[in-house]
Write a protein that holds these residues in place. Structure first.
Motif, PDB file in Angstrom:
ATOM      1  N   ASP A   7       0.737  -1.647  -0.081  1.00 37.16           N
ATOM      2  CA  ASP A   7      -0.232   0.123   0.125  1.00 37.16           C
ATOM      3  C   ASP A   7       0.837   1.431   0.286  1.00 37.16           C
ATOM      4  OD1 ASP A   7      -1.770   2.462   1.906  1.00 37.16           O
ATOM      5  OD2 ASP A   7      -2.793   1.158   0.823  1.00 37.16           O
ATOM      6  N   PRO A   8       0.860   2.279  -1.168  1.00 31.78           N
ATOM      7  CA  PRO A   8       1.767   3.538  -0.515  1.00 31.78           C
ATOM      8  C   PRO A   8       1.423   4.177   0.448  1.00 31.78           C
ATOM      9  CG  PRO A   8      -0.605   3.768  -1.748  1.00 31.78           C
ATOM     10  CD  PRO A   8      -0.272   2.476  -1.205  1.00 31.78           C
ATOM     11  N   GLN A   9       0.813   3.926   1.596  1.00 33.88           N
ATOM     12  CA  GLN A   9       0.554   4.714   3.027  1.00 33.88           C
ATOM     13  C   GLN A   9       1.355   3.650   3.966  1.00 33.88           C
ATOM     14  OE1 GLN A   9      -1.935   5.671   1.364  1.00 33.88           O
ATOM     15  NE2 GLN A   9      -1.125   7.567   0.868  1.00 33.88           N
ATOM     16  N   ALA A  10       1.795   2.296   3.332  1.00 39.28           N
ATOM     17  CA  ALA A  10       2.332   1.215   4.374  1.00 39.28           C
ATOM     18  C   ALA A  10       4.225   1.719   4.512  1.00 39.28           C
ATOM     19  CB  ALA A  10       2.176   0.311   4.279  1.00 39.28           C
ATOM     20  N   ARG A  11       4.393   1.213   5.757  1.00 37.35           N
ATOM     21  CA  ARG A  11       5.213   1.336   5.867  1.00 37.35           C
ATOM     22  C   ARG A  11       5.980  -0.129   6.344  1.00 37.35           C
ATOM     23  NH1 ARG A  11       7.717   4.632  10.226  1.00 37.35           N
ATOM     24  NH2 ARG A  11       9.282   4.593   9.841  1.00 37.35           N
ATOM     25  N   ILE A  12       6.289  -1.221   5.741  1.00 38.09           N
ATOM     26  CA  ILE A  12       6.842  -1.906   5.729  1.00 38.09           C
ATOM     27  C   ILE A  12       8.267  -2.577   6.094  1.00 38.09           C
ATOM     28  CG2 ILE A  12       4.699  -2.908   5.415  1.00 38.09           C
ATOM     29  CD1 ILE A  12       6.309  -3.679   2.386  1.00 38.09           C
ATOM     30  N   ASP A  13       8.807  -4.020   6.785  1.00 34.48           N
ATOM     31  CA  ASP A  13      10.119  -3.973   7.018  1.00 34.48           C
ATOM     32  C   ASP A  13      10.353  -5.538   5.746  1.00 34.48           C
ATOM     33  OD1 ASP A  13      10.754  -2.212   8.142  1.00 34.48           O
ATOM     34  OD2 ASP A  13      10.387  -3.638  10.409  1.00 34.48           O
ATOM     35  N   HIS A  14      11.176  -5.869   5.329  1.00 36.96           N
ATOM     36  CA  HIS A  14      11.522  -6.917   4.156  1.00 36.96           C
ATOM     37  C   HIS A  14      12.301  -7.289   4.309  1.00 36.96           C
ATOM     38  CE1 HIS A  14      10.143  -9.705   1.153  1.00 36.96           C
ATOM     39  NE2 HIS A  14      10.857  -8.918   0.767  1.00 36.96           N
ATOM     40  N   GLY A  15      13.018  -8.560   4.174  1.00 35.22           N
ATOM     41  CA  GLY A  15      14.591  -9.071   4.762  1.00 35.22           C
ATOM     42  C   GLY A  15      14.798 -10.295   3.153  1.00 35.22           C
ATOM     43  N   ILE A  16      15.776 -10.379   3.712  1.00 32.32           N
ATOM     44  CA  ILE A  16      16.630 -11.967   3.062  1.00 32.32           C
ATOM     45  C   ILE A  16      17.034 -12.222   3.606  1.00 32.32           C
ATOM     46  CG2 ILE A  16      18.019 -12.357   0.822  1.00 32.32           C
ATOM     47  CD1 ILE A  16      17.273  -9.871  -1.008  1.00 32.32           C
ATOM     48  N   ASP A  17      17.031 -13.853   3.827  1.00 34.13           N
ATOM     49  CA  ASP A  17      18.141 -15.010   4.870  1.00 34.13           C
ATOM     50  C   ASP A  17      19.038 -15.384   3.267  1.00 34.13           C
ATOM     51  OD1 ASP A  17      18.916 -17.273   5.638  1.00 34.13           O
ATOM     52  OD2 ASP A  17      17.301 -17.563   6.315  1.00 34.13           O
ATOM     53  N   TRP A  18      20.060 -14.418   3.922  1.00 36.29           N
ATOM     54  CA  TRP A  18      21.036 -15.263   2.742  1.00 36.29           C
ATOM     55  C   TRP A  18      21.188 -16.587   3.216  1.00 36.29           C
ATOM     56  CZ3 TRP A  18      22.617 -12.660  -1.587  1.00 36.29           C
ATOM     57  CH2 TRP A  18      22.062 -11.992  -2.161  1.00 36.29           C
ATOM     58  N   SER A  19      21.537 -17.226   3.751  1.00 38.71           N
ATOM     59  CA  SER A  19      22.225 -18.462   4.298  1.00 38.71           C
ATOM     60  C   SER A  19      22.384 -19.630   3.390  1.00 38.71           C
ATOM     61  CB  SER A  19      21.440 -19.117   6.181  1.00 38.71           C
ATOM     62  OG  SER A  19      20.448 -19.150   5.553  1.00 38.71           O
ATOM     63  N   ALA A  20      21.697 -20.037   2.703  1.00 39.84           N
ATOM     64  CA  ALA A  20      21.609 -20.885   1.736  1.00 39.84           C
ATOM     65  C   ALA A  20      22.699 -20.710   1.045  1.00 39.84           C
ATOM     66  CB  ALA A  20      20.333 -21.184   0.841  1.00 39.84           C
ATOM     67  N   TYR A  21      23.172 -19.140   0.703  1.00 37.47           N
ATOM     68  CA  TYR A  21      23.791 -18.990  -0.490  1.00 37.47           C
ATOM     69  C   TYR A  21      25.143 -18.153   0.158  1.00 37.47           C
ATOM     70  CZ  TYR A  21      18.698 -18.548  -2.462  1.00 37.47           C
ATOM     71  OH  TYR A  21      18.246 -18.232  -2.621  1.00 37.47           O
ATOM     72  N   LEU A  22      25.283 -18.187   1.443  1.00 37.81           N
ATOM     73  CA  LEU A  22      26.730 -18.370   1.880  1.00 37.81           C
ATOM     74  C   LEU A  22      28.121 -18.658   1.621  1.00 37.81           C
ATOM     75  CD1 LEU A  22      25.782 -16.045   4.758  1.00 37.81           C
ATOM     76  CD2 LEU A  22      26.009 -15.313   2.450  1.00 37.81           C
ATOM     77  N   ALA A  23      28.239 -20.212   1.893  1.00 37.48           N
ATOM     78  CA  ALA A  23      29.360 -21.328   2.300  1.00 37.48           C
ATOM     79  C   ALA A  23      29.823 -21.080   2.625  1.00 37.48           C
ATOM     80  CB  ALA A  23      29.763 -21.533   0.746  1.00 37.48           C
TER      81      ALA A  23
END
Length: 92
Positions: A7-23
């Motif tokens: 939504d244009p008025q929403a302030r949302i948090d989003h994340g990426i879990d990188w653990s599967a790619y980190l070796a």
């Protein structure tokens, strides 16, 4: 690239879990960007990262527009990687 709704008025948090790619590596730097850059468009308000996860707070956006959110990380061995996520802004 998957597409999320915001939504244009929403302030949302989003994340990426990188653990599967980190070796065995860890994240030492993380940068977020939004495209396209436009007046009133979706924008990064804050960001953070830990050893295996990065996060961002998003605000704004113009209803009907689609944005690409990209996270570029630098790993402890110097490698650089990035992931992108799509957002469509809609009034809810």
């Amino acid at each position: 690239m998957r597409l999320n709704i915001k939504d244009p008025q929403a302030r949302i948090d989003h994340g990426i879990d990188w653990s599967a790619y980190l070796a065995g590596q860890v994240i030492v730097a993380s940068a977020w960007s939004v495209a396209p850059v436009e007046a009133g468009g979706m924008a990064v308000e804050a960001n953070a990262f830990e050893d295996q996860r990065s996060s961002v707070r998003l605000g704004g956006g113009i209803a009907g527009h689609v944005y690409r959110l990209t996270n570029r990380v630098t790993l402890s061995d110097g490698q650089v990687d990035e992931r992108s996520i799509g957002f469509r802004v809609e009034e809810r």
